[in-house]
Scaffold this motif. Structure first.
Motif, PDB file in Angstrom:
ATOM      1  N   ASN A 187       0.806  -1.222   0.000  1.00 60.77           N
ATOM      2  CA  ASN A 187       0.000   0.000   0.000  1.00 60.77           C
ATOM      3  C   ASN A 187       0.836   1.268   0.000  1.00 60.77           C
ATOM      4  OD1 ASN A 187      -2.492  -1.439   0.211  1.00 60.77           O
ATOM      5  ND2 ASN A 187      -1.945  -1.855   2.338  1.00 60.77           N
ATOM      6  N   ALA A 188       2.108   1.176  -0.311  1.00 56.35           N
ATOM      7  CA  ALA A 188       2.951   2.375  -0.273  1.00 56.35           C
ATOM      8  C   ALA A 188       4.116   2.270  -1.249  1.00 56.35           C
ATOM      9  CB  ALA A 188       3.482   2.574   1.139  1.00 56.35           C
ATOM     10  N   VAL A 241       1.276   7.015  -6.476  1.00 63.14           N
ATOM     11  CA  VAL A 241       1.556   6.311  -7.738  1.00 63.14           C
ATOM     12  C   VAL A 241       1.666   7.313  -8.892  1.00 63.14           C
ATOM     13  CG1 VAL A 241       0.748   4.495  -9.305  1.00 63.14           C
ATOM     14  CG2 VAL A 241       0.221   4.350  -6.888  1.00 63.14           C
ATOM     15  N   SER A 242       0.770   8.281  -8.886  1.00 59.85           N
ATOM     16  CA  SER A 242       0.738   9.248  -9.991  1.00 59.85           C
ATOM     17  C   SER A 242       1.966  10.170 -10.016  1.00 59.85           C
ATOM     18  CB  SER A 242      -0.536  10.079  -9.899  1.00 59.85           C
ATOM     19  OG  SER A 242      -0.625  10.663  -8.611  1.00 59.85           O
ATOM     20  N   GLU A 243       2.693  10.219  -8.881  1.00 58.48           N
ATOM     21  CA  GLU A 243       3.844  11.136  -8.804  1.00 58.48           C
ATOM     22  C   GLU A 243       5.179  10.467  -9.133  1.00 58.48           C
ATOM     23  OE1 GLU A 243       3.708  12.486  -4.798  1.00 58.48           O
ATOM     24  OE2 GLU A 243       1.924  13.707  -5.084  1.00 58.48           O
ATOM     25  N   VAL A 244       5.170   9.162  -9.281  1.00 58.26           N
ATOM     26  CA  VAL A 244       6.432   8.417  -9.423  1.00 58.26           C
ATOM     27  C   VAL A 244       7.260   8.915 -10.603  1.00 58.26           C
ATOM     28  CG1 VAL A 244       7.440   6.126  -9.876  1.00 58.26           C
ATOM     29  CG2 VAL A 244       5.580   6.361  -8.246  1.00 58.26           C
ATOM     30  N   LYS A 245       6.613   9.056 -11.758  1.00 58.17           N
ATOM     31  CA  LYS A 245       7.345   9.441 -12.975  1.00 58.17           C
ATOM     32  C   LYS A 245       8.036  10.795 -12.787  1.00 58.17           C
ATOM     33  CE  LYS A 245       6.667   9.979 -17.941  1.00 58.17           C
ATOM     34  NZ  LYS A 245       5.704   9.953 -19.033  1.00 58.17           N
ATOM     35  N   ALA A 246       7.277  11.761 -12.289  1.00 50.96           N
ATOM     36  CA  ALA A 246       7.836  13.105 -12.126  1.00 50.96           C
ATOM     37  C   ALA A 246       8.978  13.112 -11.110  1.00 50.96           C
ATOM     38  CB  ALA A 246       6.727  14.050 -11.685  1.00 50.96           C
ATOM     39  N   ARG A 247       8.814  12.364 -10.019  1.00 44.29           N
ATOM     40  CA  ARG A 247       9.839  12.339  -8.970  1.00 44.29           C
ATOM     41  C   ARG A 247      11.128  11.674  -9.471  1.00 44.29           C
ATOM     42  NH1 ARG A 247       7.598  13.280  -3.689  1.00 44.29           N
ATOM     43  NH2 ARG A 247       9.614  12.712  -2.802  1.00 44.29           N
ATOM     44  N   ALA A 259       0.445  -3.568  -9.775  1.00 45.94           N
ATOM     45  CA  ALA A 259       1.034  -2.387  -9.109  1.00 45.94           C
ATOM     46  C   ALA A 259       2.509  -2.259  -9.486  1.00 45.94           C
ATOM     47  CB  ALA A 259       0.877  -2.528  -7.604  1.00 45.94           C
ATOM     48  N   TRP A 260       3.194  -3.387  -9.523  1.00 45.04           N
ATOM     49  CA  TRP A 260       4.624  -3.416  -9.858  1.00 45.04           C
ATOM     50  C   TRP A 260       4.857  -2.906 -11.272  1.00 45.04           C
ATOM     51  CZ3 TRP A 260       7.908  -5.756 -13.343  1.00 45.04           C
ATOM     52  CH2 TRP A 260       9.259  -5.835 -12.983  1.00 45.04           C
TER      53      TRP A 260
END
Lengths: 142, 135
Positions: free
Chosen positions: A68-69, A79-85, A113-114
């Motif tokens: 869950n994290a 999840v939506s922020e992963v690419k930008a980060r 999720a992976w």
């Protein structure tokens, strides 16, 4: 005086080859169904090797996946922020070695999720490397 | 006076030869597609930016019960790397594709060792996925 032609010609559609035609149609659709093209994502993974965990984690970006994290270098992200980060962290790094992102998942992380997270890392320019914990059996003398 | 009986001329009907040859051709085409994994139940995960996977000789599937199959045959994870290596042989880079069809709900405990085995065997991993439909 006009004569009406009394004999009508009865023309049948040749039905001899109907079985053959039906069989060929079945086979044709069967072949089409079994050669349906698959779509997917290719993923380049370095060949597995045993490395010192601490050294790797110091040098590279680490993404921890839990059920869950998601943690990037220990910081929780959505999840939506992963690419930008990831993109921000990899900015200015051009060498492939510097773009390695270590992905560490807990056993209960589902595949959907992976794949979502690893797809975002790859889209951000990261090179995925999996970190698996080695299982060891230790015999305890009695 | 003896009358000579006229021998009836018997020919093998050659009208259907084309049909027969065509059917045989299709039969062997189907047989050649020996990687039948249609009996395995799995649901693909969804993702963006998908491409056609192309042709491959090696497909690894993880079904909804977390069982692992190589080209439709069930096997253990321990055997996977060596079996994939055998299938791939000395194929050059670009022809070492291995398709991974993992059930969307299968867990990392199962799919990560499979990915590792594919990597160990020198396979070029392609995840088979469905296109994500934006809501």
């Amino acid at each position: 005086m006009k004569f009406r032609r009394s004999t009508k010609l009865l023309v049948d559609v040749p039905a001899v080859a109907s079985g053959d035609i039906a069989f060929n149609l079945i086979v044709f659709f069967l072949v089409c169904a079994s050669t349906q093209p698959d779509t997917g994502r290719s993923q380049i993974l370095p060949k597995s090797e045993q490395t010192q965990q601490q050294k790797e984690q110091d040098e590279h970006l680490t993404v921890d996946l839990k059920r869950n994290a998601i943690l990037i270098n220990g910081d929780p992200v959505k999840v939506s922020e992963v690419k930008a980060r990831v993109k921000a962290k990899l900015a200015g790094k051009s060498r492939p070695d510097d773009r390695v992102v270590i992905v560490k998942s807990t056993d209960d992380v589902p595949y959907h999720a992976w794949i979502e997270v690893t797809s975002q890392i790859e889209d951000a320019g990261g090179i995925i490397t999996l970190q698996l914990e080695e299982e060891r059996t230790v015999d305890v003398p009695q | 006076m003896k009358m000579k009986r006229k021998q009836p001329k018997v020919d093998i009907p050659s009208v259907a030869m084309g049909d027969i040859a065509f059917n045989l051709l299709i039969f062997f085409v189907i047989l050649a597609q020996s990687q039948d994994d249609s009996h395995i139940q799995w649901t693909p995960a969804k993702a963006d930016n998908l491409k056609g996977s192309g042709y491959t000789r090696v497909t690894v599937t993880i079904d909804k019960d977390q069982k692992v199959y190589l080209n439709g045959q069930e096997l253990s994870e321990g055997q996977l790397a060596s079996r994939i290596e055998t299938y791939l042989g000395t194929a050059p880079a670009g022809q070492r594709k291995v398709l991974l069809k993992a059930h969307s709900e299968c867990t990392a405990a199962k799919f990560e060792p499979v990915i590792e085995a594919i990597s160990q065997a020198g396979g070029e991993l392609v995840h088979i996925l469905d296109k994500k439909i934006e809501q």
